[in-house]
Design an enzyme around this catalytic site. Structure first.
Site, PDB file in Angstrom:
ATOM      1  N   ARG A 232       0.862  -1.175   0.000  1.00  0.00           N
ATOM      2  CA  ARG A 232       0.000   0.000   0.000  1.00  0.00           C
ATOM      3  C   ARG A 232       0.899   1.225   0.000  1.00  0.00           C
ATOM      4  NH1 ARG A 232      -3.396  -2.745  -1.588  1.00  0.00           N
ATOM      5  NH2 ARG A 232      -5.480  -3.163  -0.753  1.00  0.00           N
ATOM      6  N   ASP A 256       4.010  -0.020  -7.221  1.00  0.00           N
ATOM      7  CA  ASP A 256       2.710  -0.299  -7.841  1.00  0.00           C
ATOM      8  C   ASP A 256       1.615   0.467  -7.116  1.00  0.00           C
ATOM      9  OD1 ASP A 256       0.992  -1.772  -9.694  1.00  0.00           O
ATOM     10  OD2 ASP A 256       0.230  -2.806  -7.907  1.00  0.00           O
ATOM     11  N   GLU A 261      -2.661   7.827  -4.412  1.00  0.00           N
ATOM     12  CA  GLU A 261      -3.038   7.286  -5.735  1.00  0.00           C
ATOM     13  C   GLU A 261      -4.513   7.487  -6.077  1.00  0.00           C
ATOM     14  OE1 GLU A 261      -2.019   3.103  -4.920  1.00  0.00           O
ATOM     15  OE2 GLU A 261      -4.137   2.599  -5.155  1.00  0.00           O
ATOM     16  N   HIS A 293      -1.188   0.441  -9.719  1.00  0.00           N
ATOM     17  CA  HIS A 293      -1.915  -0.535  -8.879  1.00  0.00           C
ATOM     18  C   HIS A 293      -2.500  -1.666  -9.738  1.00  0.00           C
ATOM     19  CE1 HIS A 293      -3.919  -0.811  -4.700  1.00  0.00           C
ATOM     20  NE2 HIS A 293      -3.846  -2.016  -5.233  1.00  0.00           N
TER      21      HIS A 293
END
Ligand code: NAI
Length: 331
Positions: A232, A256, A261, A293
């Protein structure tokens, strides 16, 4: 049950419709926020993803409108105020395991790409530039890789990296014998930070792991370390990373996930501009690789997410309990 599905992408609608077992699905592209929650009016359940707002205010309003279940399409539930959900009498369900392989394999893909710079080589070769300068990597075999969090995903990462011949250091409050069996040695975070050539984060976001990688952690890392984060965003302080990249303390980074985000990922902003200056700065480094993500994004994972989500709703309708409930520590 009537389910209001938020943050719907075309693939969510496709896989949920395929897995559906008689529920009424209402798909909304919008993220669930205090400004969009009225879309859930009349719904018995909301189906939410990682960047939906499931804070106290939204949950209280959902309860008032008659929502009895929040069915998460994710394993992580750090974005849900579980205490507020319990107080409001709303059950929360998640998809605890859909494909640890999807996320672990993506973490390895990032590691290999960042190391061997195949993303840069791809562009060069297409432009007729076959020079190797700037593409130098290192053998992963024999390197020390620190895995922070050795649950389902961390275990698969350990298995894959053991096949590469890496020396594995693991850090987790709970030891996983499967990781020890493939050669991982458990160590404190300090030792892992100080000795790892590559660090990969596979832990959940909790108050303890929030900004686990901050300026102090960066200062403890081996100079030139490679950091991979598919867990996360908020496990890492992006500003500390930027400082580390500028000083050379951090050798390369693949992300990622990103703390902020929610305003960026899962949408096409290519005709717009990026207003997040920290993210924009990260994108300027040649030794930073970012994906939006997508670690979970495999056919197998989407199928399992849709099937488990529908199974959670069906069990709740039948027994008053989802298959995979999430409760606050106090609940
Ligand atoms: P898991 O619950 O099986 O394993 C998490 C492990 O982290 C556990 O062994 C736990 O003891 C450990 N842990 C907890 N606090 C820790 C700490 N302070 N330091 C070190 N380890 C700690 O979870 P799983 O399925 O392996 O997923 C891990 C995380 O990956 C999820 O919580 C989620 O945030 C993230 N994730 C990211 C996805 C993506 O698409 N990028 C998709 C799925 C999960």
């Amino acid at each position: 049950m009537r389910i209001a599905v938020f943050s719907t992408q075309p693939y969510d609608a496709e896989y949920l419709a395929k897995a559906n077992a008689g529920h009424e699905l209402f798909f909304f592209e919008a993220r669930l926020t205090s400004g969009t929650m009225q879309l859930a009016a009349g719904a018995d359940a909301v189906c939410a993803f990682v960047n939906d707002d499931l804070g106290q205010d939204v949950i209280a309003a959902l309860a008032t409108s008659g929502v009895a279940l929040i069915a998460l399409r994710s394993a992580g539930f750090n974005h849900v105020d579980l205490v507020a959900a319990e107080a409001a009498g709303i059950s929360v369900a998640r998809v605890p395991a859909y494909s640890p392989h999807a996320v672990a394999e993506h973490a390895i893909a990032l590691m290999l790409t960042l190391n061997r710079k195949t993303h840069r080589a791809y562009n060069r070769v297409r432009e007729g530039n076959f020079a190797l300068d700037g593409l130098l990597g290192f053998d992963l075999c024999g390197k020390i890789v620190g895995i922070v969090g050795t649950g389902q995903i961390g275990e698969v990462v350990a298995r894959i990296l053991s096949g590469f011949g890496c020396n594995l250091l693991a850090h987790d409050p709970i030891e996983n014998p499967a990781c020890v069996a493939v050669g991982a040695r458990y160590a404190g975070l300090e030792e892992l930070l100080a000795t790892s050539d590559v660090i990969t984060l596979q832990c959940p976001l909790t108050p303890k792991t929030h900004h686990l990688i901050d300026a102090a952690a960066v200062a403890k890392m081996k100079r030139g370390v490679m950091l991979i984060n598919t867990s996360r965003g908020a496990v890492v302080d992006a500003r500390a990373l930027i400082a580390g990249l500028k000083s050379g303390a951090v050798g390369s980074v693949a992300l990622d996930v990103y703390e902020e985000e929610g305003d960026l990922f899962f949408q096409d902003l290519s005709s717009s501009f990026i207003s997040d200056d920290v993210f924009a700065r990260l994108l300027t480094f040649p030794n930073v690789l970012i994906t939006g993500h997508q670690a979970f994004f495999t056919e197998e994972a989407l199928t399992a997410i849709a099937e488990t989500t529908i199974a959670n709703v069906s069990a709740f309708e039948r027994d008053g309990q989802p298959l995979h409930p999430v409760r606050s520590k106090g609940g």
